[in-house]
Write an enzyme that holds these catalytic residues in place. Structure first.
Site, PDB file in Angstrom:
ATOM      1  N   GLY A  24       0.772  -1.227   0.000  1.00 32.51           N
ATOM      2  CA  GLY A  24       0.000   0.000   0.000  1.00 32.51           C
ATOM      3  C   GLY A  24       0.805   1.280   0.000  1.00 32.51           C
ATOM      4  N   ASP A  26       3.259   4.402  -1.089  1.00 31.22           N
ATOM      5  CA  ASP A  26       3.629   5.169  -2.267  1.00 31.22           C
ATOM      6  C   ASP A  26       4.508   6.331  -1.831  1.00 31.22           C
ATOM      7  OD1 ASP A  26       1.950   7.543  -1.697  1.00 31.22           O
ATOM      8  OD2 ASP A  26       0.253   6.249  -2.168  1.00 31.22           O
ATOM      9  N   TYR A  34      -5.118   0.723   5.700  1.00 32.76           N
ATOM     10  CA  TYR A  34      -6.334   0.718   4.894  1.00 32.76           C
ATOM     11  C   TYR A  34      -7.540   0.712   5.842  1.00 32.76           C
ATOM     12  CZ  TYR A  34      -4.241  -0.033   0.269  1.00 32.76           C
ATOM     13  OH  TYR A  34      -3.573   0.121  -0.914  1.00 32.76           O
ATOM     14  N   LYS A 217       1.320  -1.876 -12.563  1.00 29.63           N
ATOM     15  CA  LYS A 217       1.680  -0.497 -12.235  1.00 29.63           C
ATOM     16  C   LYS A 217       2.808  -0.460 -11.213  1.00 29.63           C
ATOM     17  CE  LYS A 217      -1.422   2.201 -10.151  1.00 29.63           C
ATOM     18  NZ  LYS A 217      -2.703   2.920 -10.108  1.00 29.63           N
ATOM     19  N   LYS A 219       4.916   2.134  -8.508  1.00 29.02           N
ATOM     20  CA  LYS A 219       4.935   3.398  -7.792  1.00 29.02           C
ATOM     21  C   LYS A 219       6.286   4.080  -7.985  1.00 29.02           C
ATOM     22  CE  LYS A 219       0.841   3.052  -5.853  1.00 29.02           C
ATOM     23  NZ  LYS A 219      -0.229   4.039  -6.019  1.00 29.02           N
ATOM     24  N   ASP A 248       3.028   5.551 -11.353  1.00 27.50           N
ATOM     25  CA  ASP A 248       2.167   6.345 -10.485  1.00 27.50           C
ATOM     26  C   ASP A 248       3.009   7.137  -9.494  1.00 27.50           C
ATOM     27  OD1 ASP A 248       0.212   7.391  -8.889  1.00 27.50           O
ATOM     28  OD2 ASP A 248      -0.634   5.480  -8.243  1.00 27.50           O
ATOM     29  N   ASN A 250       1.746   9.563  -7.430  1.00 26.54           N
ATOM     30  CA  ASN A 250       0.954   9.950  -6.265  1.00 26.54           C
ATOM     31  C   ASN A 250       1.202  11.406  -5.847  1.00 26.54           C
ATOM     32  OD1 ASN A 250       1.250   6.720  -5.772  1.00 26.54           O
ATOM     33  ND2 ASN A 250      -0.703   7.501  -5.008  1.00 26.54           N
ATOM     34  N   GLU A 274       0.598   8.528 -13.813  1.00 27.56           N
ATOM     35  CA  GLU A 274      -0.553   8.809 -12.964  1.00 27.56           C
ATOM     36  C   GLU A 274      -0.224   9.824 -11.877  1.00 27.56           C
ATOM     37  OE1 GLU A 274      -3.344   6.123  -9.945  1.00 27.56           O
ATOM     38  OE2 GLU A 274      -2.419   5.222 -11.713  1.00 27.56           O
ATOM     39  N   GLU A 300      -7.764  10.216  -8.871  1.00 24.07           N
ATOM     40  CA  GLU A 300      -7.818   9.504  -7.588  1.00 24.07           C
ATOM     41  C   GLU A 300      -8.166  10.443  -6.439  1.00 24.07           C
ATOM     42  OE1 GLU A 300      -4.661   7.296  -4.541  1.00 24.07           O
ATOM     43  OE2 GLU A 300      -4.276   7.298  -6.690  1.00 24.07           O
ATOM     44  N   ASP A 323     -13.168   8.001  -8.648  1.00 26.36           N
ATOM     45  CA  ASP A 323     -13.313   6.956  -7.629  1.00 26.36           C
ATOM     46  C   ASP A 323     -14.633   7.174  -6.904  1.00 26.36           C
ATOM     47  OD1 ASP A 323     -13.169   5.336  -5.342  1.00 26.36           O
ATOM     48  OD2 ASP A 323     -11.014   5.633  -5.101  1.00 26.36           O
ATOM     49  N   HIS A 350      -9.861   4.694 -10.137  1.00 25.10           N
ATOM     50  CA  HIS A 350      -8.956   4.346  -9.048  1.00 25.10           C
ATOM     51  C   HIS A 350      -9.695   3.386  -8.133  1.00 25.10           C
ATOM     52  CE1 HIS A 350      -7.650   5.108  -4.807  1.00 25.10           C
ATOM     53  NE2 HIS A 350      -6.508   4.751  -5.349  1.00 25.10           N
ATOM     54  N   GLY A 352      -7.994   1.576  -4.930  1.00 22.00           N
ATOM     55  CA  GLY A 352      -7.657   1.639  -3.510  1.00 22.00           C
ATOM     56  C   GLY A 352      -8.262   0.505  -2.714  1.00 22.00           C
ATOM     57  N   GLU A 377      -8.193  -1.544 -11.936  1.00 16.33           N
ATOM     58  CA  GLU A 377      -7.132  -1.810 -10.972  1.00 16.33           C
ATOM     59  C   GLU A 377      -7.502  -2.953 -10.033  1.00 16.33           C
ATOM     60  OE1 GLU A 377      -4.249   0.991  -8.210  1.00 16.33           O
ATOM     61  OE2 GLU A 377      -6.315   1.628  -8.574  1.00 16.33           O
TER      62      GLU A 377
END
Length: 416
Positions: A24, A26, A34, A217, A219, A248, A250, A274, A300, A323, A350, A352, A377
């Site tokens: 998770g 980035d 999460y 993908k 990061k 990505d 972020n 991204e 996102e 999203d 997105h 997540g 994704e």
């Protein structure tokens, strides 16, 4: 005649899940937890609606408090009557005189709105005994658009134009329905979290290929750009020239950094780059698109339909990553998808770890709106917590068949 189903009580629950070994992570969110802010609608029947908003832990309790406050707008409502003109109720919630000051239409309150709205759609689909995608694709265009709030969209998309757009897509719909048996293509984000070692990335890319994924993908966004380039070259080498690779950042880069690094990443033939810079900075994305001929994916962290309206019209957005748990739920997601379809910008949401909900929405987008079935994704870290987890086989999402939007968590997870 359908039996009335009345919403009797709304409960909110703060649910958090620790991730392990760098999952998770980035360039910005280096140690995520999460979390779901859960809206649960109890009724006078055996049906209950479950809606989710997604956070990274901190502040999840505040989203739950906002859910409880917003629920006053739907308490005591009969679900079929509510959804017959849901756009009106949506506007009342989004423009709540007290809470609107805290946004408007962004942040904690907007996340809470998403959870409440999603719970309403979930309850509606369960009352009909069908999965959400089935409910949405079977709705007449007029009935569907009545669930949307067109405020601030009147200059670019009227309600009648939305109806016409949906009806125009009936041509070819039969052929597009083959996606239900074929499966919706997925891409694997979990190969390349920011804190993963090179060795783990190599192993994950090889595993993704074995599992049928042809898209994945990585990061990026390290303080030293050479670190990103080296890892990007590694993924391209292992995955091969035919693989679809995305990068990505972020939101990590300022505009000059984004221009410089995207020029180098372009050599690796990315499907997109991204969130290259701040998610509210429309002008910076426009400048980047002019400076570097590389596809840009964003959305996102774009919180509402108005900022999407600006991005969609700006010419800088190659892929729309709206999203449904960041904007105001399914209702606002559909409105943004409609405008994106008008401007011929594909929607690749997105996730997540919310493929649970988006697997329904991409089927609707493809079948009813004519969006191309590109990719969805796939992040599997929380799948064991759901009653009906999203199923992916050979790199494709299998069509969910249980009633609702697949948001129900296992009963023992709740602590109401």
């Amino acid at each position: 005649m359908k039996k009335p189903i009345v919403i009797k009580r709304c409960q909110a629950n703060d649910m958090r899940f620790e991730l392990q070994d760098g999952a998770g992570s980035d360039a910005i969110h280096v140690n995520p937890v999460y979390a779901y802010a859960v809206c649960k609608l109890e009724t006078d029947s055996n049906h209950e609606g479950v809606g989710l908003a997604f956070t990274l832990g901190a502040g999840n309790n505040m989203v739950c408090q906002a859910i409880e406050y917003l629920s006053k707008h739907i308490d005591g409502k009969e679900i079929y009557e509510l959804m017959a003109d849901f756009g009106t109720t949506y506007k009342q919630m989004a423009d709540d005189p007290s809470l609107r000051w805290l946004g408007p239409h962004k942040g904690v309150v907007q996340l809470a709105l998403a959870a409440v709205v999603n719970a309403c759609y979930d309850l509606w689909a369960k009352a009909e005994g069908v999965p959400l995608w089935k409910l949405l694709i079977d709705l007449p265009a007029e009935q569907l658009v009545n669930t949307l709030d067109f405020s601030y969209y009147e200059d670019v998309l009227t309600k009648q134009q939305a109806v016409d757009l949906i009806n125009e897509q009936k041509t070819g719909r039969k052929e597009r329905e083959s996606i239900l048996s074929d499966g919706y293509p997925g891409y694997d984000t979990s190969v390349g979290w920011f804190n993963y070692s090179d060795e783990k990335i190599i192993k994950n890319v090889e595993l993704a290929l074995e599992n049928g994924f042809t898209a994945m993908k990585l990061k990026v966004g390290a303080k030293n750009p050479s670190h990103d380039i080296r890892r990007a070259e590694l993924v391209r080498k292992i995955a091969g020239d035919q693989a679809t690779i995305m990068f990505d950042a972020n939101q990590q880069w300022n505009l000059p950094q984004a221009i410089d690094i995207c020029k180098e990443l372009k050599n690796l033939n990315p499907f997109w780059v991204e969130e290259p810079t701040h998610p509210d900075d429309v002008f910076a994305h426009m400048q980047l698109a002019k400076a570097v001929d590389v596809p840009i994916a964003l959305g996102e962290h774009v919180p509402n339909k108005v900022i999407f309206k600006n991005f969609i019209q700006s010419g800088c957005m190659s892929f729309n990553q709206v999203d449904a748990v960041r904007v105001g739920g399914v209702s606002e997601f559909i409105l943004i998808s409609l405008l994106s379809r008008k401007f011929k910008i594909p929607v690749v949401p997105h996730v997540g770890d919310m493929g649970q909900i988006h697997q329904h929405l991409v089927l609707f987008n493809h079948i009813s709106l004519g969006h191309p079935a590109l990719l969805l994704e796939y992040i599997p870290h929380l799948k064991e917590h759901f009653q009906s987890p999203a199923l992916v086989k050979d790199g494709k999402y299998l069509t969910p068949m249980e009633p609702g939007m697949s948001a129900d968590l296992l009963k023992h997870e709740y602590s109401f």
